[in-house]
Design a protein around this motif. Structure first.
Motif, mmCIF file in Angstrom:
data_model
loop_
_atom_site.group_PDB
_atom_site.id
_atom_site.type_symbol
_atom_site.label_atom_id
_atom_site.label_comp_id
_atom_site.label_asym_id
_atom_site.label_seq_id
_atom_site.Cartn_x
_atom_site.Cartn_y
_atom_site.Cartn_z
ATOM 1 N N VAL A 170 0.868 -1.181 0.000
ATOM 2 C CA VAL A 170 0.000 0.000 0.000
ATOM 3 C C VAL A 170 0.904 1.230 0.000
ATOM 4 C CG1 VAL A 170 -1.781 1.290 1.223
ATOM 5 C CG2 VAL A 170 -1.820 -1.213 1.251
ATOM 6 N N TYR A 171 0.706 2.125 -1.014
ATOM 7 C CA TYR A 171 1.559 3.303 -1.182
ATOM 8 C C TYR A 171 0.737 4.585 -1.013
ATOM 9 C CZ TYR A 171 4.660 -0.008 -3.560
ATOM 10 O OH TYR A 171 5.448 -1.071 -3.877
ATOM 11 N N LYS A 172 1.406 5.600 -0.522
ATOM 12 C CA LYS A 172 0.879 6.959 -0.558
ATOM 13 C C LYS A 172 1.965 7.826 -1.180
ATOM 14 C CE LYS A 172 -1.499 10.501 2.078
ATOM 15 N NZ LYS A 172 -2.000 10.943 3.393
ATOM 16 N N ASN A 173 1.695 8.349 -2.417
ATOM 17 C CA ASN A 173 2.730 9.022 -3.212
ATOM 18 C C ASN A 173 2.420 10.513 -3.367
ATOM 19 O OD1 ASN A 173 3.914 6.477 -3.710
ATOM 20 N ND2 ASN A 173 2.425 6.132 -5.371
ATOM 21 N N ARG A 174 3.472 11.282 -3.620
ATOM 22 C CA ARG A 174 3.322 12.688 -4.036
ATOM 23 C C ARG A 174 4.233 12.904 -5.227
ATOM 24 N NH1 ARG A 174 5.448 17.728 -3.510
ATOM 25 N NH2 ARG A 174 7.199 17.051 -2.200
ATOM 26 N N PHE A 175 3.614 13.302 -6.382
ATOM 27 C CA PHE A 175 4.387 13.495 -7.600
ATOM 28 C C PHE A 175 4.750 14.962 -7.763
ATOM 29 C CE2 PHE A 175 2.035 9.629 -8.224
ATOM 30 C CZ PHE A 175 2.931 8.791 -8.875
ATOM 31 N N ASP A 176 5.767 15.240 -8.591
ATOM 32 C CA ASP A 176 6.106 16.614 -8.960
ATOM 33 C C ASP A 176 4.982 17.202 -9.823
ATOM 34 O OD1 ASP A 176 8.465 17.009 -7.651
ATOM 35 O OD2 ASP A 176 9.673 16.080 -9.226
ATOM 36 N N ASP A 177 5.039 18.534 -9.997
ATOM 37 C CA ASP A 177 4.081 19.174 -10.901
ATOM 38 C C ASP A 177 4.229 18.605 -12.296
ATOM 39 O OD1 ASP A 177 3.131 20.712 -8.851
ATOM 40 O OD2 ASP A 177 4.505 22.398 -9.294
ATOM 41 N N ILE A 178 3.103 18.265 -12.905
ATOM 42 C CA ILE A 178 3.122 17.613 -14.217
ATOM 43 C C ILE A 178 2.910 18.678 -15.301
ATOM 44 C CG2 ILE A 178 1.993 15.840 -15.627
ATOM 45 C CD1 ILE A 178 1.139 14.510 -13.041
ATOM 46 N N ASN A 179 3.650 18.554 -16.383
ATOM 47 C CA ASN A 179 3.547 19.519 -17.478
ATOM 48 C C ASN A 179 2.125 19.576 -18.035
ATOM 49 O OD1 ASN A 179 6.257 20.135 -17.268
ATOM 50 N ND2 ASN A 179 6.871 18.515 -18.701
ATOM 51 N N GLU A 180 1.777 20.730 -18.616
ATOM 52 C CA GLU A 180 0.421 21.001 -19.081
ATOM 53 C C GLU A 180 -0.113 19.961 -20.061
ATOM 54 O OE1 GLU A 180 -3.207 22.561 -19.328
ATOM 55 O OE2 GLU A 180 -1.634 23.167 -17.940
ATOM 56 N N PRO A 181 0.675 19.489 -21.027
ATOM 57 C CA PRO A 181 0.103 18.531 -21.997
ATOM 58 C C PRO A 181 -0.380 17.244 -21.349
ATOM 59 C CG PRO A 181 2.121 19.470 -22.837
ATOM 60 C CD PRO A 181 2.026 19.896 -21.402
ATOM 61 N N PHE A 182 0.206 16.888 -20.155
ATOM 62 C CA PHE A 182 -0.156 15.605 -19.524
ATOM 63 C C PHE A 182 -1.097 15.774 -18.338
ATOM 64 C CE2 PHE A 182 4.137 15.256 -21.264
ATOM 65 C CZ PHE A 182 3.979 14.200 -22.132
ATOM 66 N N ARG A 183 -1.409 17.047 -18.001
ATOM 67 C CA ARG A 183 -2.131 17.266 -16.763
ATOM 68 C C ARG A 183 -3.537 16.677 -16.801
ATOM 69 N NH1 ARG A 183 -1.388 23.169 -14.759
ATOM 70 N NH2 ARG A 183 0.739 22.333 -14.734
ATOM 71 N N SER A 184 -4.160 16.716 -17.973
ATOM 72 C CA SER A 184 -5.529 16.211 -18.074
ATOM 73 C C SER A 184 -5.608 14.698 -17.876
ATOM 74 C CB SER A 184 -6.133 16.586 -19.441
ATOM 75 O OG SER A 184 -5.340 16.023 -20.471
ATOM 76 N N TYR A 185 -4.489 14.003 -18.126
ATOM 77 C CA TYR A 185 -4.487 12.542 -17.955
ATOM 78 C C TYR A 185 -3.942 12.104 -16.587
ATOM 79 C CZ TYR A 185 -4.843 12.910 -23.014
ATOM 80 O OH TYR A 185 -5.232 13.233 -24.285
ATOM 81 N N ALA A 186 -3.461 13.093 -15.846
ATOM 82 C CA ALA A 186 -2.755 12.737 -14.605
ATOM 83 C C ALA A 186 -3.662 12.017 -13.614
ATOM 84 C CB ALA A 186 -2.162 13.993 -13.957
ATOM 85 N N GLY A 187 -4.883 12.440 -13.532
ATOM 86 C CA GLY A 187 -5.774 11.825 -12.557
ATOM 87 C C GLY A 187 -6.030 10.364 -12.817
ATOM 88 N N GLN A 188 -5.896 9.975 -14.115
ATOM 89 C CA GLN A 188 -6.142 8.580 -14.441
ATOM 90 C C GLN A 188 -4.984 7.672 -14.033
ATOM 91 O OE1 GLN A 188 -7.507 8.014 -18.518
ATOM 92 N NE2 GLN A 188 -8.146 10.172 -18.644
#
Length: 420
Positions: free
Chosen positions: A260-278
């Protein structure tokens, strides 16, 4: 007002025991219990080995942080908790070899416990017959002292009548004092032996009941504890060879890991931000891994082969040692058989010596009283009588101790060979 002081004195009870009871009491002392604890330890080692080959459950976790450039899918921070279940299916027969080694060690611990008890029985047998020897010497010395005391009474009466010399009386008196001193020394030796027996038997002894050992059956040769232990060593060395060979085989295992993981990612670039939640769950993610795997040591610069050779050499040494100890034991038993026969003949000869010395003392004592021989002849006859009784007592004690030693070297339980 008068004060009355009452003092309570605790007197330890004194007992009379035969040899069998003394040995049975000694089997309950702390030294024997220590050996029995070794048996318990070796049994627990076998249980420990069996437990190690059952499925193993591990719980772990941690915190991870990355400060440099990361891949897109790598979290900047991660906290994880996992549970891993592992089961070793095959280890090249190492488990079986280790189990046989522990079985051999367990058998040897049982054997060592029996050997220790028999050695303890031999020690107590030796002490017991030394105590019996001392009792016989004390009785002989008391008899000698009574002779001297009777002569002192007779000489004092003669001296008062002017019929005995001072030299004769002084010499007999000196011999009487010497006999008393030797008697006290023998009693002290007896007390020391009884105290040593009491140390092992945990009981205060005052006297000993008469016991003896049965004659060994020289035609029925048994194998002593040392030889049995060496045979176990040979069996154990074969298991050690099998254990060394196990490294030639692969290890096969099953593994299941749930994380079981709890992660924090860096800020994601704009072109990929819409897919980040998936794809990137900032709150929690789970992972379940199942693996059927193997490990196989292909090459280790012949370290495994050298280990097998070392184990084979140890087995050869154990076989050679067993053969040598067998020959050594056969010779020792033959020597003990001859010594037992010689001791029996000594007893017969000393019994005749005692009868002759007793007859001579009685005859010379009468002649001495009649004035036909001097006091020197009487003292010599008295000394010969004590020497004869002492020689008989020594030969009888030696005879019993040699039988006990024969049983010890034959691997026969001494306790079962006591004839009450």
């Amino acid at each position: 007002m008068f004060r009355i002081l009452i003092i309570f004195v605790m007197v330890l009870p004194l007992f009379s025991q035969n040899l069998a009871n003394i040995i049975k009491l000694a089997y309950q002392n702390d030294l024997v219990k220590i050996k029995e604890q070794e048996i318990l330890k070796s049994s627990l080692k076998k249980e420990q080995l069996d437990s190690q080959y059952l499925p193993q459950l591990t719980l772990g976790g941690g915190y991870e942080r990355r400060d440099k450039d990361n891949f897109l899918i790598s979290p900047k921070e991660a906290r994880a908790v996992y549970a891993r279940l592992e089961y070793l299916l095959f280890d090249g027969f190492k488990k079986e070899a280790r189990r046989e080694i522990l079985d051999s060690e367990n058998q040897k611990d049982f054997l060592k416990s029996d050997e220790f008890k028999n050695e303890l029985a031999f020690l107590l047998t030796t002490l017991y017959f030394n105590a019996v020897l001392t009792d016989n010497l004390i009785n002989a010395k008391i008899s000698q002292k009574e002779y001297l005391n009777n002569e002192l009474k007779r000489l004092n009466a003669l001296k008062n009548a002017g019929l005995a010399s001072n030299d004769e009386l002084s010499l007999i008196l000196a011999k009487s004092h010497l006999a008393q001193s030797e008697l006290l020394s023998l009693k002290q030796d007896r007390l020391k032996i009884l105290n040593e027996i009491s140390l092992y038997a945990n009981e205060n002894l005052d006297s000993l009941n008469v016991s003896s050992l049965k004659m060994p059956d020289f035609d029925n040769l048994a194998q002593n504890y040392e030889l049995k232990g060496l045979e176990i060593d040979i069996k154990k060395s074969q298991s050690a060879i099998d254990e060394a060979k196990s490294s030639h085989y692969p290890r096969i295992f099953l593994s299941n890991k749930f994380s079981v993981y709890k992660n924090r990612f860096d800020d994601i670039n704009e072109p990929f931000r819409s897919y980040a939640g998936q794809f990137f769950n900032q709150k929690r993610s789970e992972q379940n891994e199942f693996m059927l795997g193997f490990e196989w040591l292909i090459f280790d610069f012949f370290a495994t082969s050298k280990g097998v050779q070392i184990a084979q050499i140890s087995q050869n040494q154990a076989i050679l040692n067993l053969n040598h100890k067998k020959r050594e034991n056969e010779i020792e038993l033959k020597n003990l058989q001859n010594e037992i026969e010689i001791s029996r003949q000594k007893i017969a000869a000393n019994e005749l010596f005692v009868k002759a010395a007793d007859t001579a003392l009685s005859s010379i004592s009468k002649k001495y009283h009649a004035g036909l021989v001097g006091y020197s002849e009487f003292l010599l006859a008295l000394l010969n009588d004590f020497d004869a009784k002492s020689a008989l007592a020594f030969s009888q004690s030696d005879f019993e101790i040699k039988k006990a030693r024969y049983y010890l070297k034959s691997g026969i339980e001494i306790l079962k060979r006591i004839d009450e």
